[in-house]
Write a protein that holds these residues in place. Structure first.
Motif, mmCIF file in Angstrom:
data_model
loop_
_atom_site.group_PDB
_atom_site.id
_atom_site.type_symbol
_atom_site.label_atom_id
_atom_site.label_comp_id
_atom_site.label_asym_id
_atom_site.label_seq_id
_atom_site.Cartn_x
_atom_site.Cartn_y
_atom_site.Cartn_z
ATOM 1 N N LEU A 30 0.851 -1.182 0.000
ATOM 2 C CA LEU A 30 0.000 0.000 0.000
ATOM 3 C C LEU A 30 0.888 1.233 0.000
ATOM 4 O O LEU A 30 1.770 1.342 0.851
ATOM 5 C CB LEU A 30 -0.848 0.038 1.272
ATOM 6 N N LYS A 32 0.899 4.528 1.184
ATOM 7 C CA LYS A 32 0.128 5.330 2.118
ATOM 8 C C LYS A 32 1.071 6.320 2.778
ATOM 9 O O LYS A 32 2.226 5.999 3.004
ATOM 10 C CB LYS A 32 -0.385 4.386 3.225
ATOM 11 N N PHE A 38 5.432 -1.354 13.235
ATOM 12 C CA PHE A 38 6.738 -1.201 13.850
ATOM 13 C C PHE A 38 7.764 -2.172 13.284
ATOM 14 O O PHE A 38 8.667 -2.603 13.964
ATOM 15 C CB PHE A 38 6.617 -1.314 15.369
ATOM 16 N N MET A 72 -9.019 3.741 4.020
ATOM 17 C CA MET A 72 -7.804 4.395 4.479
ATOM 18 C C MET A 72 -8.108 5.696 5.208
ATOM 19 O O MET A 72 -7.228 6.554 5.355
ATOM 20 C CB MET A 72 -6.828 4.644 3.312
ATOM 21 N N PRO A 93 -8.965 3.583 18.311
ATOM 22 C CA PRO A 93 -7.563 3.382 18.716
ATOM 23 C C PRO A 93 -6.903 4.724 19.005
ATOM 24 O O PRO A 93 -7.306 5.751 18.450
ATOM 25 C CB PRO A 93 -6.937 2.722 17.486
ATOM 26 N N LEU A 95 -4.060 6.262 18.360
ATOM 27 C CA LEU A 95 -3.141 7.046 17.534
ATOM 28 C C LEU A 95 -3.903 7.607 16.340
ATOM 29 O O LEU A 95 -4.584 6.865 15.629
ATOM 30 C CB LEU A 95 -1.949 6.174 17.109
ATOM 31 N N THR A 99 -5.628 3.969 10.554
ATOM 32 C CA THR A 99 -6.780 4.012 9.649
ATOM 33 C C THR A 99 -7.736 2.895 10.030
ATOM 34 O O THR A 99 -7.338 1.902 10.666
ATOM 35 C CB THR A 99 -6.342 3.816 8.185
ATOM 36 N N GLY A 102 -6.542 -0.350 8.629
ATOM 37 C CA GLY A 102 -5.395 -0.877 9.387
ATOM 38 C C GLY A 102 -5.839 -1.481 10.699
ATOM 39 O O GLY A 102 -5.342 -2.530 11.117
ATOM 40 N N ALA A 105 -7.780 -4.817 9.716
ATOM 41 C CA ALA A 105 -6.911 -5.870 9.179
ATOM 42 C C ALA A 105 -5.796 -6.208 10.158
ATOM 43 O O ALA A 105 -5.185 -7.275 10.072
ATOM 44 C CB ALA A 105 -6.306 -5.431 7.853
ATOM 45 N N LEU A 107 -5.993 -5.383 13.784
ATOM 46 C CA LEU A 107 -6.482 -5.312 15.180
ATOM 47 C C LEU A 107 -6.230 -3.949 15.824
ATOM 48 O O LEU A 107 -5.269 -3.273 15.539
ATOM 49 C CB LEU A 107 -5.876 -6.380 16.093
ATOM 50 N N TYR A 155 -3.676 -8.556 8.061
ATOM 51 C CA TYR A 155 -2.650 -7.565 7.713
ATOM 52 C C TYR A 155 -2.442 -7.351 6.213
ATOM 53 O O TYR A 155 -1.307 -7.340 5.726
ATOM 54 C CB TYR A 155 -1.310 -7.943 8.368
ATOM 55 N N TYR A 160 -7.402 -5.738 0.449
ATOM 56 C CA TYR A 160 -7.426 -4.435 1.105
ATOM 57 C C TYR A 160 -8.864 -3.963 1.266
ATOM 58 O O TYR A 160 -9.650 -4.023 0.324
ATOM 59 C CB TYR A 160 -6.648 -3.414 0.272
ATOM 60 N N ALA A 161 -9.195 -3.468 2.460
ATOM 61 C CA ALA A 161 -10.538 -2.931 2.715
ATOM 62 C C ALA A 161 -10.648 -1.567 2.056
ATOM 63 O O ALA A 161 -9.840 -0.675 2.322
ATOM 64 C CB ALA A 161 -10.765 -2.803 4.218
ATOM 65 N N TRP A 351 1.218 -0.029 29.625
ATOM 66 C CA TRP A 351 -0.203 0.333 29.467
ATOM 67 C C TRP A 351 -1.067 -0.912 29.671
ATOM 68 O O TRP A 351 -0.719 -1.996 29.182
ATOM 69 C CB TRP A 351 -0.435 0.899 28.065
ATOM 70 N N LYS A 450 5.074 -12.052 5.812
ATOM 71 C CA LYS A 450 4.958 -10.607 5.993
ATOM 72 C C LYS A 450 5.331 -10.180 7.410
ATOM 73 O O LYS A 450 6.039 -9.201 7.615
ATOM 74 C CB LYS A 450 3.527 -10.167 5.686
HETATM 75 C C1 LIG Z 1 3.801 1.979 19.486
HETATM 76 C C2 LIG Z 1 2.504 1.430 18.977
HETATM 77 C C3 LIG Z 1 1.429 1.352 19.821
HETATM 78 C C4 LIG Z 1 0.241 0.866 19.367
HETATM 79 N N1 LIG Z 1 -0.784 0.873 20.207
HETATM 80 C C5 LIG Z 1 -1.974 0.562 19.766
HETATM 81 C C6 LIG Z 1 -3.058 0.672 20.609
HETATM 82 O O1 LIG Z 1 -2.908 0.994 21.754
HETATM 83 N N2 LIG Z 1 -4.287 0.438 20.135
HETATM 84 C C7 LIG Z 1 -4.458 0.050 18.851
HETATM 85 O O2 LIG Z 1 -5.591 -0.115 18.444
HETATM 86 N N3 LIG Z 1 -3.423 -0.177 18.046
HETATM 87 C C8 LIG Z 1 -2.201 0.103 18.454
HETATM 88 N N4 LIG Z 1 -1.149 -0.042 17.626
HETATM 89 C C9 LIG Z 1 -1.276 -0.870 16.423
HETATM 90 C C10 LIG Z 1 -2.014 -0.325 15.253
HETATM 91 O O3 LIG Z 1 -3.394 -0.251 15.480
HETATM 92 C C11 LIG Z 1 -1.813 -1.308 14.102
HETATM 93 O O4 LIG Z 1 -0.455 -1.294 13.780
HETATM 94 C C12 LIG Z 1 -2.647 -0.944 12.873
HETATM 95 O O5 LIG Z 1 -2.600 -2.021 11.940
HETATM 96 C C13 LIG Z 1 -2.106 0.300 12.235
HETATM 97 O O6 LIG Z 1 -2.980 0.760 11.237
HETATM 98 P P1 LIG Z 1 -2.511 1.754 10.084
HETATM 99 O O7 LIG Z 1 -3.758 2.237 9.503
HETATM 100 O O8 LIG Z 1 -1.561 2.768 10.586
HETATM 101 O O9 LIG Z 1 -1.884 0.762 9.057
HETATM 102 P P2 LIG Z 1 -0.433 0.596 8.464
HETATM 103 O O10 LIG Z 1 0.570 0.741 9.550
HETATM 104 O O11 LIG Z 1 -0.299 1.438 7.277
HETATM 105 O O12 LIG Z 1 -0.531 -0.902 8.008
HETATM 106 C C14 LIG Z 1 -0.627 -1.945 8.949
HETATM 107 C C15 LIG Z 1 -0.911 -3.233 8.225
HETATM 108 O O13 LIG Z 1 -2.274 -3.264 7.852
HETATM 109 C C16 LIG Z 1 -2.397 -3.415 6.453
HETATM 110 N N5 LIG Z 1 -3.452 -2.508 6.036
HETATM 111 C C17 LIG Z 1 -3.501 -1.161 6.169
HETATM 112 N N6 LIG Z 1 -4.637 -0.686 5.644
HETATM 113 C C18 LIG Z 1 -5.329 -1.750 5.192
HETATM 114 C C19 LIG Z 1 -6.581 -1.912 4.550
HETATM 115 N N7 LIG Z 1 -7.356 -0.880 4.245
HETATM 116 N N8 LIG Z 1 -6.986 -3.178 4.235
HETATM 117 C C20 LIG Z 1 -6.224 -4.252 4.528
HETATM 118 N N9 LIG Z 1 -5.024 -4.151 5.107
HETATM 119 C C21 LIG Z 1 -4.580 -2.914 5.449
HETATM 120 C C22 LIG Z 1 -1.069 -3.031 5.844
HETATM 121 O O14 LIG Z 1 -0.829 -3.757 4.661
HETATM 122 C C23 LIG Z 1 -0.108 -3.430 6.954
HETATM 123 O O15 LIG Z 1 0.231 -4.778 6.893
HETATM 124 C C24 LIG Z 1 0.084 0.403 18.046
HETATM 125 C C25 LIG Z 1 1.167 0.460 17.171
HETATM 126 C C26 LIG Z 1 2.356 0.985 17.639
HETATM 127 C C27 LIG Z 1 3.507 1.074 16.706
#
Ligand SMILES: Cc1cc2nc3c(=O)[nH]c(=O)nc-3n(C[C@H](O)[C@H](O)[C@H](O)COP(=O)(O)OP(=O)(O)OC[C@H]3O[C@@H](n4cnc5c(N)ncnc54)[C@H](O)[C@@H]3O)c2cc1C
Length: 453
Positions: A30, A32, A38, A72, A93, A95, A99, A102, A105, A107, A155, A160-161, A351, A450
């Motif tokens: 993706l 994005k 991480f 997204m 969530p 942060l 999205t 994310g 896919a 959690l 993941y 992709y959603a 936490w 992955k």
């Molecule tokens: C320090 C830290 C703390 C965190 N704490 C929390 C927390 O407290 N609560 C919480 O809910 N989460 C937490 N997260 C995790 C976070 O929710 C997940 O990493 C989530 O997948 C991130 O979503 P993103 O949209 O930023 O996706 P990305 O980081 O861009 O992608 C994450 C994964 O999801 C896939 N993906 C993204 N978008 C889609 C889509 N539309 N369809 C299918 N697959 C997709 C990507 O291919 C990738 O594999 C934390 C992460 C970090 C680094």
């Protein structure tokens, strides 16, 4: 104004064509602007699928309390739209740039998870671009039900959603916080269990619940209750820092928006690593850059270029092992896990966030038990490695203990399981069946490859 239903349909057609035109010999990723993963690979690895046309809310249905959203869209944008109607997603969530795609896919969790489960449990319908290039609408009761159920924790390896229908719930303007202090883990987890099962804290309703463990085993549970009025409100986007407030302000009030983003300004407490909590630096650090995505980019740059590792070497400091994880453990095992973690790993703060599945049926790729109360432990830091310790020593220790206690580990960060163990934990047979159905040629990577490799 978000896109119309027709605009969205046009964007889907264009994306399908874009996907078909990508070289079949290379892995797809993706493209994005933000990420909360991480695992820092090469930023430009593999051809990117431009999904920038999928970052909005299509509409909010105030009467039905649902929203049509693109995959997204960030929770920051989504929450701004829904709050205008006095509504919020059932789980937001912490942060801002996570999205909805994310979080579904990959959690997600937050302080409403003890009553609303995980973000994917309030999804009614998913439109997915599958690995084999189809666009399907998956629901719990149609021919794509298996894909719907297996999407959480996939993941982006099944598809992709692109569009989701989600449930919303009403909010009140303020959240009253009560921080309760505990000095021993047994009492803390017993209180957490009680608060979740009764949904009451004395006279107050428990709308939100999370907790923090500080150095010296000081533990706080934070109970959030919606209110219509507030005698005052605090602001933790300025000079004050939210995670320090439990010991200073046993009762506190935030606007609902500030409550939802209370952890984002300092990325929980992780901004201290960049000096952003030092009063002088904080005054100079522009407010608009006190955000988790800015810190994430700094860490990504550092990891990709190995800057801190090189600096440690020059200074003669021991090599560090990054331990950035979220794990779920059944509440009754909470004290044991916490003792183990503080003794053997030693990162603080930690936490705590309770969760119980909303759905009576487990989700195949992340098989938490319905009815059981779990506690999520989040820890995001690094630990010095002693001579002879493997590069993933502490991470493996944690994985082993989580398994022994009947817990699970999220896959957004580094994963160290050998292949067989991984597939035992994340339901290899269920994954293989749905992968074979929706991505038989393996255009998208396999989940193990992955996350682990
Ligand atoms: C320090 C830290 C703390 C965190 N704490 C929390 C927390 O407290 N609560 C919480 O809910 N989460 C937490 N997260 C995790 C976070 O929710 C997940 O990493 C989530 O997948 C991130 O979503 P993103 O949209 O930023 O996706 P990305 O980081 O861009 O992608 C994450 C994964 O999801 C896939 N993906 C993204 N978008 C889609 C889509 N539309 N369809 C299918 N697959 C997709 C990507 O291919 C990738 O594999 C934390 C992460 C970090 C680094």
């Amino acid at each position: 104004m978000g896109p119309s239903v027709e605009d969205h349909a046009g964007a889907v057609r264009a994306l399908k064509a874009q996907y078909q035109a990508l070289p079949r010999t290379e892995p797809v990723r993706l493209a994005k602007r933000t990420s909360n993963l991480f695992r820092f690979g090469r930023a430009d690895a593999g051809p990117g699928l431009d999904v920038s046309a999928f970052d909005s809310v299509i509409y909010v249905d105030e009467t039905e309390r649902t929203a049509q959203v693109q995959g997204m869209v960030t929770y920051e944008r989504l929450v701004d739209e829904t709050l205008r109607f006095g509504l919020m997603p059932l789980v937001v969530p912490q942060l801002k740039t996570i999205t909805i795609g994310g979080a579904v896919a990959g959690l997600g969790i937050e302080s409403s998870s003890f009553r609303n489960g995980l973000p994917h449990e309030s999804v009614l319908e998913l439109e997915i671009l599958t690995g084999d290039g189809r666009v399907v609408t998956a629901r719990p009761d149609n021919e794509h039900a298996e894909l719907f159920r297996s999407f959480p924790n996939s993941y982006g390896t099944l598809g992709y959603a692109l569009r989701l229908t989600i449930e919303l719930e009403p909010v009140q303007p303020y959240v009253r916080l009560r921080h309760r202090r505990f000095d021993n883990a047994a009492a803390c987890f017993a209180a957490l269990d009680e608060l979740c099962s009764t949904g009451r804290d004395g006279d107050a309703r428990v709308d939100f619940l999370d907790g923090t463990v500080f150095h010296g085993r000081q533990m706080y549970l934070t109970i959030g209750t919606f209110t219509d009025t507030a005698p005052w409100t605090s602001d933790y986007t300025g000079q004050e820092i939210y995670y320090r407030s439990p010991s200073r302000r046993p009762i506190d009030y935030l606007t609902v928006r500030d409550y939802l983003w209370r952890w984002d300004t300092d990325w929980f407490w992780c901004s201290r690593a960049f000096g952003a909590q030092h009063p002088l630096v904080r005054r100079l650090w522009p407010r608009r850059y006190r955000r988790s995505d800015v810190y994430h980019r700094i860490v990504g740059f550092d990891r990709r270029h190995g800057l801190s590792a090189r600096l440690d070497k020059v200074r003669g400091r021991p090599p560090q092992e990054a331990v950035v994880q979220d794990v779920e453990v059944p509440v009754r095992q909470g004290p044991e896990f916490l003792d183990f973690f503080l003794d053997e790993v030693g990162i603080t703060p930690v936490w705590l966030c309770p969760l119980r599945l909303r759905d009576p049926v487990p989700w195949p790729l992340y098989p938490l038990k319905p009815d059981d109360l779990y506690v999520n432990f989040g820890f995001w830091s690094s630990v010095a490695r002693r001579p002879g310790q493997a590069a993933d020593f502490h991470n493996r220790l944690i994985e082993a203990r989580v398994d022994a206690l009947g817990g699970h580990k999220s896959l957004y960060s580094t994963v160290h399981y050998p292949r067989e163990e991984f597939w035992e934990l994340y339901n290899g047979p269920a994954y293989a069946a749905v992968k074979g159905e929706y991505d038989p040629d393996g255009r998208l990577p396999d989940l193990y490859d992955k996350c682990v490799r």
